[in-house]
Design an enzyme around this catalytic site. Structure first.
Site, mmCIF file in Angstrom:
data_model
loop_
_atom_site.group_PDB
_atom_site.id
_atom_site.type_symbol
_atom_site.label_atom_id
_atom_site.label_comp_id
_atom_site.label_asym_id
_atom_site.label_seq_id
_atom_site.Cartn_x
_atom_site.Cartn_y
_atom_site.Cartn_z
ATOM 1 N N LEU A 196 3.581 1.963 -1.669
ATOM 2 C CA LEU A 196 3.633 1.299 -0.367
ATOM 3 C C LEU A 196 4.623 1.967 0.580
ATOM 4 O O LEU A 196 4.321 2.202 1.757
ATOM 5 C CB LEU A 196 3.996 -0.178 -0.560
ATOM 6 C CG LEU A 196 4.093 -1.045 0.693
ATOM 7 C CD1 LEU A 196 2.752 -1.114 1.415
ATOM 8 C CD2 LEU A 196 4.580 -2.446 0.328
ATOM 9 N N SER A 200 -2.372 4.198 20.950
ATOM 10 C CA SER A 200 -0.928 4.073 21.165
ATOM 11 C C SER A 200 -0.521 2.658 21.562
ATOM 12 O O SER A 200 0.550 2.181 21.170
ATOM 13 C CB SER A 200 -0.448 5.074 22.217
ATOM 14 O OG SER A 200 -1.044 4.808 23.482
ATOM 15 N N ARG A 251 -5.897 2.704 1.754
ATOM 16 C CA ARG A 251 -5.657 1.848 0.593
ATOM 17 C C ARG A 251 -6.753 0.827 0.312
ATOM 18 O O ARG A 251 -6.767 0.224 -0.762
ATOM 19 C CB ARG A 251 -4.308 1.135 0.758
ATOM 20 C CG ARG A 251 -3.125 2.079 0.898
ATOM 21 C CD ARG A 251 -2.974 3.026 -0.282
ATOM 22 N NE ARG A 251 -1.742 3.812 -0.179
ATOM 23 C CZ ARG A 251 -1.273 4.608 -1.126
ATOM 24 N NH1 ARG A 251 -1.937 4.740 -2.264
ATOM 25 N NH2 ARG A 251 -0.158 5.290 -0.942
ATOM 26 N N ARG A 300 -1.394 -0.039 14.713
ATOM 27 C CA ARG A 300 -1.925 1.315 14.534
ATOM 28 C C ARG A 300 -1.650 1.814 13.122
ATOM 29 O O ARG A 300 -2.526 2.394 12.466
ATOM 30 C CB ARG A 300 -1.300 2.263 15.557
ATOM 31 C CG ARG A 300 -1.863 3.677 15.505
ATOM 32 C CD ARG A 300 -1.212 4.567 16.559
ATOM 33 N NE ARG A 300 -1.912 5.826 16.717
ATOM 34 C CZ ARG A 300 -1.609 6.736 17.645
ATOM 35 N NH1 ARG A 300 -0.613 6.504 18.501
ATOM 36 N NH2 ARG A 300 -2.291 7.860 17.729
ATOM 37 N N HIS A 314 4.130 4.923 3.115
ATOM 38 C CA HIS A 314 3.608 4.747 4.472
ATOM 39 C C HIS A 314 4.814 4.633 5.398
ATOM 40 O O HIS A 314 5.450 3.587 5.501
ATOM 41 C CB HIS A 314 2.691 3.525 4.523
ATOM 42 C CG HIS A 314 1.447 3.725 3.719
ATOM 43 N ND1 HIS A 314 0.297 4.278 4.244
ATOM 44 C CD2 HIS A 314 1.190 3.499 2.406
ATOM 45 C CE1 HIS A 314 -0.622 4.372 3.294
ATOM 46 N NE2 HIS A 314 -0.105 3.908 2.172
ATOM 47 N N SER A 354 16.619 -5.930 -4.506
ATOM 48 C CA SER A 354 17.412 -4.851 -5.084
ATOM 49 C C SER A 354 17.686 -5.075 -6.564
ATOM 50 O O SER A 354 18.150 -6.143 -6.966
ATOM 51 C CB SER A 354 18.742 -4.732 -4.332
ATOM 52 O OG SER A 354 19.604 -3.826 -4.984
ATOM 53 N N GLN A 355 17.435 -4.047 -7.367
ATOM 54 C CA GLN A 355 17.804 -4.109 -8.784
ATOM 55 C C GLN A 355 19.272 -3.748 -8.983
ATOM 56 O O GLN A 355 19.794 -3.870 -10.087
ATOM 57 C CB GLN A 355 16.917 -3.162 -9.598
ATOM 58 C CG GLN A 355 15.474 -3.618 -9.691
ATOM 59 C CD GLN A 355 14.627 -2.679 -10.526
ATOM 60 O OE1 GLN A 355 14.876 -1.472 -10.572
ATOM 61 N NE2 GLN A 355 13.617 -3.218 -11.181
ATOM 62 N N ASN A 406 -4.319 2.782 9.755
ATOM 63 C CA ASN A 406 -4.218 3.943 8.875
ATOM 64 C C ASN A 406 -4.044 3.517 7.420
ATOM 65 O O ASN A 406 -4.695 4.062 6.511
ATOM 66 C CB ASN A 406 -3.051 4.828 9.316
ATOM 67 C CG ASN A 406 -2.793 5.973 8.354
ATOM 68 O OD1 ASN A 406 -1.878 5.909 7.527
ATOM 69 N ND2 ASN A 406 -3.588 7.018 8.443
#
Length: 235
Positions: free
Chosen positions: A77, A55, A168, A159, A80, A89-90, A163
């Site tokens: 991505l 933590s 990955r 943390r 997660h 931005s498109q 993970n």
């Protein structure tokens, strides 16, 4: 692919150690920070990570600028969840002359690469035609491919990164996001070597593999090398 660690919590391992010590100390965090040596901080962080008491790792963050990746990668991505993302931005950035990420399996075969390039050219022409017809970019983008190059900034706490790396960096992960994860890990280890010294796929970080019948076999190689090293030490 361009990956750059643009910001991170200063002295991340001292921050983790200070936070952990505070839980059991009658004095404040500022005083604790002054009293903890780098060696003590490293020792405590190793203990916390080995015990799974993670933590306090959430107090340190790492921000990456990522470019030259596909929308295939960023779709993975952003799954997660314990992270923050800001992506090109498109809707607001028109994709005239958009770049593409080409998998090696396609690029290595001339016939496949030629067909890929032809399709991308056709999509570009159609996109430009839609824009010329005053179709909003937010609607014209619906025809753009997953291969379209994109840019993204993401921030993880330590943390969450552990993970992320466990999933990955695994050889079972898709090749593009695996390359990203390995580079992010390399840069994290440069600034927080103790936190991330055993980070990576679970065969490295935990000595276990959760892939079952689909395991790549790396764990067996790691265990065999460990056994060989132990036998050599006994000689």
């Amino acid at each position: 692919m361009m990956v750059k660690l643009v910001r991170h919590t200063p002295e991340p391992e001292r921050t983790v150690a200070m936070s952990a010590r505070l839980c059991y100390s009658p004095i404040g965090a500022a005083q604790l920070e002054e009293k903890i040596s780098d060696e003590q901080a490293a020792s405590l962080v190793r203990k916390l990570v080995s015990m799974g008491h993670l933590s306090t790792l959430e107090h340190v963050t790492f921000t990456f600028a990522i470019e030259g990746v596909s929308r295939v990668l960023t779709h993975q991505l952003v799954r997660h969840r314990i992270a923050s993302y800001s992506q090109q931005s498109q809707r607001y950035v028109k994709e005239h002359d958009f770049e593409t990420i080409v998998p090696a399996s396609i690029a290595s075969k001339p016939e496949a690469k030629a067909k890929f390039d032809k399709l991308m050219t056709e999509i570009q022409a159609m996109y430009d035609e839609f824009i010329a017809l005053d179709i909003p970019a937010e609607d014209a983008r619906y025809i753009l491919p997953n291969a379209t190059e994109t840019k993204i900034v993401c921030t993880f706490n330590a943390r969450s990164l552990l993970n992320f790396f466990s999933l990955r960096c695994c050889t079972r992960a898709q090749w593009e996001i695996r390359a990203l994860a390995n580079e992010m890990l390399r840069q994290c280890q440069a600034v927080a070597p103790v936190i991330f010294e055993n980070a990576g796929p679970t065969c490295v970080s935990e000595g276990v593999c959760h892939e079952g019948a689909m395991s790549c076999g790396r764990l067996q190689a790691i265990l065999a090398a460990k056994t060989k090293a132990e036998q050599k030490q006994k000689q």
